[in-house]
Design a protein around this motif. Sequence first.
Motif, PDB file in Angstrom:
ATOM      1  N   SER A  72       0.604  -1.334   0.538  1.00 55.93           N
ATOM      2  CA  SER A  72       0.068  -0.410  -0.115  1.00 55.93           C
ATOM      3  C   SER A  72       0.773   1.465  -0.189  1.00 55.93           C
ATOM      4  N   GLU A  73       0.187   2.371  -0.290  1.00 54.73           N
ATOM      5  CA  GLU A  73       0.963   3.687  -0.667  1.00 54.73           C
ATOM      6  C   GLU A  73       1.797   3.722   1.272  1.00 54.73           C
ATOM      7  N   GLN A  74       0.860   3.429   2.134  1.00 54.99           N
ATOM      8  CA  GLN A  74       0.996   3.754   3.043  1.00 54.99           C
ATOM      9  C   GLN A  74       2.302   3.481   3.493  1.00 54.99           C
ATOM     10  N   THR A  75       2.282   2.037   3.192  1.00 45.16           N
ATOM     11  CA  THR A  75       3.096   1.709   3.586  1.00 45.16           C
ATOM     12  C   THR A  75       4.350   1.528   3.663  1.00 45.16           C
TER      13      THR A  75
END
Length: 375
Positions: A72-75
């Motif tokens: 994911s982009e957040q991770t």
Amino acid sequence: MSNFFFPSSKISFFFKLCNRLHNFLYFCHRNHKIRYLEMAKRDDVTIYDLAARAGVSASTVSRALKGHPAISEQTRQKILTLAVSMGYQPNVFAVNIRKKKTYTAGILIPRITSEFMAKAVTEIQRILNAGGYNLIISQSDESYETEVKNALTLFNSRVDGLLVSLSNETTDCYHFQPFLQKAIPVVMFDRVLPGTNAVTVTVDNFQGGFLATEHLIKQGRKKIVFLSGPLQCDVYRRRYEGFVEVMKKHGLAVSAGSVVECQLSHEDGQKIIRDFLKKKSLPEGIVCCNDLSAAGCITELNKNNVKIPSEIAVVGFNNDTVAGIVNPALTTIHIPVDRIARQAALILLQLMEGNKIHSPRHISFPCHLVIRNSA
């Protein structure tokens, strides 16, 4: 007398001050040394360190750093931020060892100071960089011995491929055998050795010598001198053969004095004109194997008030910038350096990627005459 100038109380204070200063400096030095040793002992940050800090697996960190769509982009942003703050650097050397590639090519040339080679290296580097390869540039300085040493250095640097333009002194290619034995591709350009197993990319130097000389003959010139580099070098030998062929075609004699070998510097061009003027044997035309020596000829002719081209005509080779600057502007043979360099780089790129080349192993580009005011 010493007590008069330095009372005992002051001497005692002075020694106490020195002792405290010594202790302070020792403490600073010891503290700095400890911090330095701690830094020296500190290992490089690895993906496992990042994983432990981020609370994820090492494989997740690896994928995040590579921009894998499964992360994911957040991770990914969290791990990238952590990597920067912890000073993480990917171990490119280790990756290259696993892949058995360095993504580095070498280029071995006579001199980068010549306009021809500067243009060639610029184009080659542009193409290789776009293909994901770095370029190590090495110069032989026209020395066979230096060329051999530098070839070994590039081999030991584990380059994935090699581009070569030979020195004036080179008459064999034994020093490139280690590359061929290890299946490291070698592509020669401009100055090559006939009969080599390497891929070669050149210009038709025979055609160039023929065109330059025939242009002078068509203007009615019969006494023509050929100013050459060392004839053991294939480039100059082929141009000389073109010169001889067209002279014979028109029934003109080629004597020992018709050919002058030199290093083709500006000073060499000036010197040959001075020698002809001293002997009062100025030719009607002169073919120079580069534009720099031709510019030297023009400089010396102008200095001695010899009219160009009515008394003597001058033709050069390469079509360098100087050809349009000298007065009169230089008639010259245009060498397509960009095409030669581009073709050599693209072939090497294909070979380093493990692809077979479908073009001929020995490529020769045509050249053409650029007529200006010197002839």
